[in-house]
Scaffold this motif. Structure first.
Motif, PDB file in Angstrom:
ATOM      1  N   GLY A   1      23.060  81.997  79.535  1.00  0.00           N
ATOM      2  CA  GLY A   1      21.989  82.557  80.334  1.00  0.00           C
ATOM      3  C   GLY A   1      22.321  83.929  80.867  1.00  0.00           C
ATOM      4  O   GLY A   1      21.713  84.401  81.832  1.00  0.00           O
ATOM      5  N   THR A   2      23.287  84.596  80.252  1.00  0.00           N
ATOM      6  CA  THR A   2      23.728  85.904  80.706  1.00  0.00           C
ATOM      7  C   THR A   2      23.300  86.986  79.724  1.00  0.00           C
ATOM      8  O   THR A   2      23.106  86.736  78.532  1.00  0.00           O
ATOM      9  N   ALA A   3      23.162  88.208  80.240  1.00  0.00           N
ATOM     10  CA  ALA A   3      22.770  89.335  79.411  1.00  0.00           C
ATOM     11  C   ALA A   3      23.909  89.740  78.490  1.00  0.00           C
ATOM     12  O   ALA A   3      25.044  89.918  78.925  1.00  0.00           O
ATOM     13  N   VAL A   4      23.604  89.867  77.213  1.00  0.00           N
ATOM     14  CA  VAL A   4      24.556  90.350  76.225  1.00  0.00           C
ATOM     15  C   VAL A   4      24.364  91.850  76.004  1.00  0.00           C
ATOM     16  O   VAL A   4      25.320  92.601  75.833  1.00  0.00           O
ATOM     17  N   LEU A   5      23.123  92.287  76.033  1.00  0.00           N
ATOM     18  CA  LEU A   5      22.776  93.689  75.848  1.00  0.00           C
ATOM     19  C   LEU A   5      21.510  93.970  76.636  1.00  0.00           C
ATOM     20  O   LEU A   5      20.556  93.190  76.577  1.00  0.00           O
ATOM     21  N   ALA A   6      21.507  95.049  77.390  1.00  0.00           N
ATOM     22  CA  ALA A   6      20.327  95.416  78.169  1.00  0.00           C
ATOM     23  C   ALA A   6      20.253  96.924  78.277  1.00  0.00           C
ATOM     24  O   ALA A   6      21.256  97.588  78.554  1.00  0.00           O
ATOM     25  N   GLY A   7      19.067  97.454  78.032  1.00  0.00           N
ATOM     26  CA  GLY A   7      18.841  98.874  78.201  1.00  0.00           C
ATOM     27  C   GLY A   7      17.398  99.128  78.574  1.00  0.00           C
ATOM     28  O   GLY A   7      16.496  98.868  77.776  1.00  0.00           O
ATOM     29  N   ASP A   8      17.164  99.569  79.810  1.00  0.00           N
ATOM     30  CA  ASP A   8      15.810  99.815  80.314  1.00  0.00           C
ATOM     31  C   ASP A   8      14.901  98.611  80.043  1.00  0.00           C
ATOM     32  O   ASP A   8      13.714  98.769  79.738  1.00  0.00           O
ATOM     33  N   ASP A   9      15.465  97.412  80.175  1.00  0.00           N
ATOM     34  CA  ASP A   9      14.706  96.212  79.816  1.00  0.00           C
ATOM     35  C   ASP A   9      13.629  95.856  80.823  1.00  0.00           C
ATOM     36  O   ASP A   9      12.811  94.962  80.567  1.00  0.00           O
ATOM     37  N   PHE A  10      13.596  96.545  81.955  1.00  0.00           N
ATOM     38  CA  PHE A  10      12.583  96.289  82.988  1.00  0.00           C
ATOM     39  C   PHE A  10      11.361  97.183  82.825  1.00  0.00           C
ATOM     40  O   PHE A  10      10.336  96.975  83.487  1.00  0.00           O
ATOM     41  N   VAL A  11      11.431  98.177  81.946  1.00  0.00           N
ATOM     42  CA  VAL A  11      10.363  99.173  81.798  1.00  0.00           C
ATOM     43  C   VAL A  11       9.168  98.556  81.071  1.00  0.00           C
ATOM     44  O   VAL A  11       9.319  97.909  80.037  1.00  0.00           O
ATOM     45  N   THR A  12       7.967  98.763  81.615  1.00  0.00           N
ATOM     46  CA  THR A  12       6.745  98.271  80.996  1.00  0.00           C
ATOM     47  C   THR A  12       6.249  99.265  79.958  1.00  0.00           C
ATOM     48  O   THR A  12       6.050 100.441  80.249  1.00  0.00           O
ATOM     49  N   LEU A  13       6.060  98.768  78.726  1.00  0.00           N
ATOM     50  CA  LEU A  13       5.640  99.603  77.606  1.00  0.00           C
ATOM     51  C   LEU A  13       4.581  98.868  76.791  1.00  0.00           C
ATOM     52  O   LEU A  13       4.423  97.653  76.923  1.00  0.00           O
ATOM     53  N   PRO A  14       3.860  99.582  75.926  1.00  0.00           N
ATOM     54  CA  PRO A  14       2.924  98.893  75.028  1.00  0.00           C
ATOM     55  C   PRO A  14       3.681  97.934  74.104  1.00  0.00           C
ATOM     56  O   PRO A  14       4.737  98.285  73.580  1.00  0.00           O
ATOM     57  N   VAL A  15       3.138  96.736  73.901  1.00  0.00           N
ATOM     58  CA  VAL A  15       3.809  95.745  73.054  1.00  0.00           C
ATOM     59  C   VAL A  15       2.921  95.254  71.908  1.00  0.00           C
ATOM     60  O   VAL A  15       3.296  94.321  71.202  1.00  0.00           O
ATOM     61  N   ALA A  16       1.764  95.883  71.725  1.00  0.00           N
ATOM     62  CA  ALA A  16       0.898  95.600  70.578  1.00  0.00           C
ATOM     63  C   ALA A  16       0.702  94.085  70.399  1.00  0.00           C
ATOM     64  O   ALA A  16       0.349  93.382  71.339  1.00  0.00           O
ATOM     65  N   GLY A  17       0.984  93.581  69.198  1.00  0.00           N
ATOM     66  CA  GLY A  17       0.688  92.192  68.867  1.00  0.00           C
ATOM     67  C   GLY A  17       1.480  91.151  69.619  1.00  0.00           C
ATOM     68  O   GLY A  17       1.156  89.955  69.541  1.00  0.00           O
TER      69      GLY A  17
END
Length: 307
Positions: free
Chosen positions: A63-79
């Motif tokens: 349950g721990t982060a292995v890789l994270a980069g700006d993962d909180f930023v809201t962006l378009p996610v299309a489908g």
């Protein structure tokens, strides 16, 4: 983009029974050797070229982060916006609010040709359950719009809130063209919450065990294995039961200058939930290929992590 968090060496693996200790290193010993250096470089290069990048990878056991980069930023996610829609549809089936065999006429939905196969079929009407399969497996925009029209946008937004997703929103239906009076995007989200949704689905925590299993089953039929999933070697049209013990569920999203993928990948040594969002200037085929290559690089690093 940041660096991968240090592995939690105090945590015990829950997948010990699935390992062959005489052929593979124990998971905790191998974890220290595995890194996402190639992914970080590819994403840093994209960011340096002006792309907006958001990535999240979480170890399912720890349950721990292995890789994270700006993962909180809201962006378009299309489908990727169809995932909460499918959750709402499955919840309606389970509660009895929706009949899986209810027939929906294609003529009742505004034509849209951005993706999918229903527009090419002779069948003028399909049951809700089949529309869910088309939506999950082929990203069928017409089928998704039919589901959305049936359950209603307010219900999907309420479901998103119930799931605790604070940075995700389904804004509109699929459209061939977006005018000034339309929402600018189909859906928004963050990599962290997308990864959390897939984690919840495979761990039977999205609404209920039944709903989680149904949505995961639908998404396991997804045909688009061209991004992160290209590194898995799975058959795009038949990958529910892999002979090498690979568990894989994913969904992709595509729009002009937007590429997204989220899912779960689990092998004999480990399992992860992941999400990657890249928003880039789609000025040429090379710009697009560089974005796609970053997804494939992440896929390769994920495969090394789970195997």
């Amino acid at each position: 983009m940041g660096t991968p968090p240090e592995p939690n060496r105090a945590a015990e693996s829950q997948r010990g029974s699935r390992r062959s200790l005489n052929r593979r290193l124990p998971r905790r010993a191998a974890a220290g050797r595995r890194s996402f250096a190639s992914t970080l470089k590819a994403l840093d290069d994209l960011a340096a070229a002006g792309a907006k990048v958001s990535v999240s990878v979480t170890d399912l056991d720890r349950g721990t982060a292995v890789l994270a980069g700006d993962d909180f930023v809201t962006l378009p996610v299309a489908g990727l916006g169809i995932v909460p829609l499918l959750i709402e549809v499955a919840a309606g089936f389970e509660s009895g609010r929706l009949d899986p065999l209810e027939i929906i006429e294609r003529s009742s939905v505004e034509p849209v040709g951005v993706a999918g196969v229903w527009q090419h079929l002779k069948a003028p009407a399909l049951p809700l359950s089949d529309l869910a399969v088309l939506t999950a497996s082929t990203g069928d925009a017409l089928a998704a719009n039919a589901l959305l029209a049936r359950v209603g946008l307010p219900a999907v937004r309420a479901r998103i809130e119930d799931l605790g997703l604070q940075r995700m929103a389904l804004l509109d239906q699929f459209r061939d063209e977006r005018g000034p009076d339309d929402a600018p995007h189909f859906a928004l989200g963050s990599a962290r919450e997308l990864a959390q949704v897939f984690d919840a689905l495979v761990n039977s925590q999205a609404v209920s065990v039944g709903v989680s299993a149904q949505v995961a089953e639908w998404l396991s039929l997804n045909h688009d294995l061209s991004l992160v999933a290209s590194a898995t070697g799975l058959d795009p049209f038949s990958h529910e039961n892999d002979e090498h013990g690979l568990l894989f569920v994913n969904k992709t999203g595509r729009d002009a200058g937007v590429r997204v993928e989220a899912g779960v990948l689990a092998g004999p040594r480990a399992g992860v939930s992941y999400a990657l969002i890249v928003c880039f200037d789609d000025l040429s085929i090379m710009h697009r290929m560089r974005a796609h290559e970053a997804f494939r690089t992440l896929g390769t690093d994920l495969m090394e992590y789970v195997f």
